[in-house]
Design an enzyme around this catalytic site. Structure first.
Site, PDB file in Angstrom:
ATOM      1  N   GLU A   1      27.398  14.506 -40.812  1.00  0.00           N
ATOM      2  CA  GLU A   1      27.392  14.908 -39.415  1.00  0.00           C
ATOM      3  C   GLU A   1      26.830  16.323 -39.257  1.00  0.00           C
ATOM      4  OE1 GLU A   1      30.689  13.309 -37.294  1.00  0.00           O
ATOM      5  OE2 GLU A   1      30.762  14.982 -35.909  1.00  0.00           O
TER       6      GLU A   1
ATOM      7  N   GLU B   1      23.247  16.029 -39.467  1.00  0.00           N
ATOM      8  CA  GLU B   1      22.761  15.394 -38.247  1.00  0.00           C
ATOM      9  C   GLU B   1      22.653  16.449 -37.138  1.00  0.00           C
ATOM     10  OE1 GLU B   1      25.310  12.223 -36.912  1.00  0.00           O
ATOM     11  OE2 GLU B   1      23.943  11.609 -35.317  1.00  0.00           O
TER      12      GLU B   1
ATOM     13  N   CYS C   1      34.543  10.342 -34.899  1.00  0.00           N
ATOM     14  CA  CYS C   1      35.597   9.963 -35.852  1.00  0.00           C
ATOM     15  C   CYS C   1      36.721   9.197 -35.198  1.00  0.00           C
ATOM     16  CB  CYS C   1      36.210  11.197 -36.500  1.00  0.00           C
ATOM     17  SG  CYS C   1      35.024  12.184 -37.365  1.00  0.00           S
TER      18      CYS C   1
ATOM     19  N   SER D   1      27.548  10.992 -32.611  1.00  0.00           N
ATOM     20  CA  SER D   1      27.065  11.022 -33.989  1.00  0.00           C
ATOM     21  C   SER D   1      27.012   9.598 -34.510  1.00  0.00           C
ATOM     22  CB  SER D   1      28.030  11.848 -34.840  1.00  0.00           C
ATOM     23  OG  SER D   1      27.815  11.560 -36.201  1.00  0.00           O
TER      24      SER D   1
ATOM     25  N   LYS E   1      42.264   2.307 -34.984  1.00  0.00           N
ATOM     26  CA  LYS E   1      41.568   2.040 -36.248  1.00  0.00           C
ATOM     27  C   LYS E   1      41.646   0.563 -36.628  1.00  0.00           C
ATOM     28  CE  LYS E   1      40.460   6.359 -37.546  1.00  0.00           C
ATOM     29  NZ  LYS E   1      39.049   6.784 -37.594  1.00  0.00           N
TER      30      LYS E   1
ATOM     31  N   GLU F   1      38.898  -0.889 -34.759  1.00  0.00           N
ATOM     32  CA  GLU F   1      37.642  -0.366 -35.311  1.00  0.00           C
ATOM     33  C   GLU F   1      37.243  -1.125 -36.572  1.00  0.00           C
ATOM     34  OE1 GLU F   1      37.842   3.383 -37.353  1.00  0.00           O
ATOM     35  OE2 GLU F   1      35.860   4.001 -36.680  1.00  0.00           O
TER      36      GLU F   1
ATOM     37  N   GLU G   1      29.827  -4.575 -37.003  1.00  0.00           N
ATOM     38  CA  GLU G   1      28.781  -3.730 -37.602  1.00  0.00           C
ATOM     39  C   GLU G   1      29.332  -2.821 -38.702  1.00  0.00           C
ATOM     40  OE1 GLU G   1      29.885  -3.589 -34.536  1.00  0.00           O
ATOM     41  OE2 GLU G   1      30.104  -1.538 -33.801  1.00  0.00           O
TER      42      GLU G   1
ATOM     43  N   CYS H   1      44.680  13.474 -34.188  1.00  0.00           N
ATOM     44  CA  CYS H   1      45.282  12.366 -34.939  1.00  0.00           C
ATOM     45  C   CYS H   1      46.751  12.600 -35.258  1.00  0.00           C
ATOM     46  CB  CYS H   1      44.528  12.155 -36.247  1.00  0.00           C
ATOM     47  SG  CYS H   1      42.757  12.171 -36.018  1.00  0.00           S
TER      48      CYS H   1
END
Lengths: 579, 157
Positions: free
Chosen positions: A280, A283, A300, A320, A359, A362, A367, A504
């Site tokens: 990142e 990036e 994230c 990102s 999560k 996720e 993908e 988190c």
């Protein structure tokens, strides 16, 4: 603020004049029970459990919303008060699915505690029950209206703290149900699965979809190589489940417990957080230097990513392309690690222990897989891990501290602080600043991005370049920030967004803390302290200094954002329709 | 045949009502009243539009619509038959009357007949206890009923 004096149970107490009777009682050391009340989230006086007698008032008053006044005389423990509270809770219980012994919230239920505290020994009201719904269709959250007590905590946290409003009171009277619009499943509503409704719920009306049995089965399966990884925030809260004070760091005991549970390898998501920073950070550099889409926004937090997909699809190019750290870890385990240790990646089962319910959803995104293999096979919340440790009858507090397995277990302080709001930003700065300056930098504590203010802004000048930053946590704050960027009022290079307020550490999968405790303890701050403390104790505090990170780039990935890195560690996003 | 209420013309009217109320505090209620008038009901598509335009979560709108009895999710029939189930009407035999209407119109209580002609509702006391048992068909009132009166009343419409 002016002060006033009042008397509560014959105790004289001086408090600010804007206090409620409940807050004043707390100051006087008088414990008033509450149920629907949740500080700053749900202050509506709906459940009537906190009633008290106020001299001069004919009726009992809900102390959580009743303002104090000079000379007020309050009584909290009279026959009238005790009987009213008891009758109220008995009525709630009369329409509540009282399967406490087999309930997901057994021993962490606020209604259960209250029943015990109020000495309720029977439920005298027998009669009709409201028709109930159990919605288990979403990959993350189960809604069970048979447990719901209509306190409204989930409704208000979702609407006001997250700015989303998936849940609300529907129908009226006896038929009232807290539900998504049109009785839809959470799966068919624009729910981001952050689980803040779960941590707000005093009972088990909202809970995570458990994956415990699937993980036990994987451990049992001799053919599988079962790898577990833990997110940074887990170590900052797991101890609470075993009697430790909020903010106790239990990294070593957690690792020891995971080894006892029978996982073949125990890795740290922090390693992958370091990897995330490499990808990142580069990036960001690339986008700044090559005129790419700015601001770059972190990706994230899967709750935030879903929020963006539903509500701000125009910002998807800003996200990102990095997968979130635990997904990167899964991809690395099933490629680099498998190759290095000669293990068939099809026989590897990756379990992520996360502070997060989103999560779970996720990891099911199609993908997030390489060559048909899901990066991560199962996600457990911190609460589910605690349940497994208890089920295995491990005496957690007597465990000797253990270390993560070295293959993918070394991490830096930068990886640890990922779990708190501002942490990803700070970790990225530690690396990006050095790349831009071209030399090692000593001052790496970026205090301006720490703390629990809803939106934090900062500017740092590195390598002769000023980088404008912003950090937001909780999606209502994210929306506020994005609106300012959209209108052109604000411009940034780099923005960190986490779906939950506090980041988190206060994710939807973290141990339950009663609203009573949250009244005078900001758990966001306490748990974050544990992470910042671990950061200061690490040998390496910058992601690019992690020897294992250097190794994977030298031996496997080439350099950050290489073709191979893109194949394994990056992803894409999809605009989604609401309803 | 039920006509398509979700047509462009109706949505234009809704938009006008939204624009008129947009900046008022508590804009949701007046907009919902207008929507009920325009469409004859407030189904998902209409609530979605209001949600987007007023930035009010869909769940909140749905909550309000299902709370107040003057809002409906499904379209109502050409003739709304309201049978009073208030105390006086009930003890004077409103239940067999409502059952008979249900049988003759093929409509369950709270629902609309398949041809869109009748909606059958059980109402609270409508304040005509002297005429108990009483029913209304749109604006018409029929009182002091017995079950045998019902076929003729239904036939009129």
């Amino acid at each position: 603020m002016d002060k006033i004096t009042l008397t509560i149970d014959n105790i004289k107490v001086e408090v600010p004049s804007n206090y409620t009777v409940l807050e004043a009682a707390k100051t006087a050391g008088v414990d008033v029970p509450t149920l629907c009340y949740m500080k700053k989230v749900n202050e509506i006086g709906a459940c009537r459990v906190c009633v008290v007698e106020v001299e001069g008032n004919r009726n009992l008053q809900a102390s959580c919303v009743f303002p104090v006044a000079e000379g007020m005389v309050v009584k909290t423990n009279t026959k009238k008060v005790r009987e009213a509270r008891k009758a109220t809770v008995e009525l709630i219980l009369s329409n509540h699915n009282r399967e406490c012994l087999t309930c997901a919230r057994n021993k962490s239920c606020e209604l259960q505690s209250l029943s015990e505290e109020l000495n309720i020994s029977s439920v005298p009201f027998v009669g009709e029950r409201t028709e109930t719904t159990i919605d288990q269709e979403s990959p993350s959250i189960v809604r069970d209206s048979s447990k719901c007590i209509l306190c409204g905590r989930c409704v208000n946290v979702c609407k006001n703290v997250q700015g989303i409003g998936i849940l609300d009171f529907t129908n009226r009277g006896f038929e009232t149900e807290v539900s998504p619009a049109f009785g839809k499943s959470m799966k068919d509503a624009p729910c981001i699965y952050c689980g803040q409704c779960i941590v707000a719920c005093p009972v088990a009306a909202l809970r995570e979809k458990e994956d415990i049995e699937r993980v036990w089965d994987a451990i049992e399966d001799k053919d599988l190589h079962v790898v577990v990884q833990t997110a940074p925030a887990v170590r900052a809260a797991l101890g609470e489940e075993f009697g430790h004070p909020i903010g106790t760091r239990v990294t070593g005991k957690m690792v020891a417990a995971l080894k006892r549970l029978g996982f073949d390898k125990v890795f740290d998501t922090n390693y992958a957080a370091d990897l995330t920073i490499m990808e990142e950070g580069h990036e960001l550099l690339h986008r700044i230097q090559e005129g790419g889409v700015l601001p770059l926004i972190t990706s994230c937090s899967p709750g935030w990513v879903r929020y963006c997909e539903f509500n701000y699809p125009e910002f998807l190019p800003n996200l990102s392309s990095c997968k979130s750290p635990h997904q990167m870890m899964g991809a690395v385990v099933k490629s680099y690690y498998a190759e290095k240790h000669n293990i068939d990646p099809k026989k590897i089962f990756v379990v992520s222990v996360m502070p997060c319910t989103s999560k779970k959803s996720e990891s099911a995104r199609p993908e997030l897989a390489v060559k048909g293999m899901k990066d991560v096979d199962a996600v457990l919340t911190t609460r589910e891990l605690a349940k497994m440790i208890k089920q295995a009858r491990i005496d957690f507090n007597r465990l000797e501290d253990a270390e993560f397995d070295p293959a993918l277990g070394h991490y830096t302080g930068a990886g640890v602080i990922f779990g708190a709001t501002g942490g990803v930003m700070e970790a990225a700065l530690r690396t990006v600043a050095e790349v831009l300056e071209g030399k090692s930098i000593e001052a790496i504590d970026y205090h301006m991005v720490r703390g629990v203010e809803g939106i934090k802004e900062a500017e740092v000048t590195v390598g002769g370049k000023t980088i404008k930053l912003a950090v937001a946590h909780g999606t209502a704050m994210a929306a506020k920030l994005l609106d300012m960027i959209k209108s052109g009022e604000k411009q940034y290079h780099f923005v960190e967004i986490m779906g939950c307020s506090g980041g988190c550490v206060t994710g939807g999968g973290q141990p339950h803390v009663p609203a009573k405790v949250k009244m005078d303890c900001d758990i966001r701050i306490e748990r974050a302290k544990a992470l910042y403390e671990e950061d200061t104790q690490m040998q390496y505090r910058k992601s690019h200094e992690n020897p294992l990170i250097k190794e994977i780039y030298d031996n496997f990935l080439g350099k950050p954002n290489s073709h191979k890195a893109h194949e394994l560690l990056h992803t894409h996003y999809t605009a989604r329709d609401k309803y | 045949m039920v006509k398509n209420i979700l047509n462009e013309e109706n949505f234009e009217k809704l938009q006008a009502a939204i624009n008129e109320n947009r900046n008022k505090k508590g804009a949701l209620m007046p907009v919902l009243h207008e929507a009920q008038k325009i469409f004859g009901c407030i189904p998902l598509e209409v609530q979605k539009r209001i949600s987007e335009e007023l930035s009010v979560p869909l769940s909140e709108i749905y909550g309000v619509v299902t709370f107040y009895s003057q809002f409906t999710l499904e379209s109502r029939g050409e003739f709304v038959i309201g049978v009073c189930l208030g105390t006086a009407c009930y003890v004077k035999g409103a239940q067999p009357i409502i059952d008979k209407i249900s049988e003759l119109t093929g409509t369950k209580v709270g629902k609309t007949s398949a041809d869109g002609k009748f909606t059958l509702e059980a109402t609270r006391c409508i304040g005509a206890c002297g005429l108990a048992p009483v029913l209304t068909v749109n604006e018409d009132v029929y009182g002091r009923l017995v079950v045998a009166d019902i076929p003729e009343i239904v036939k009129k419409y």
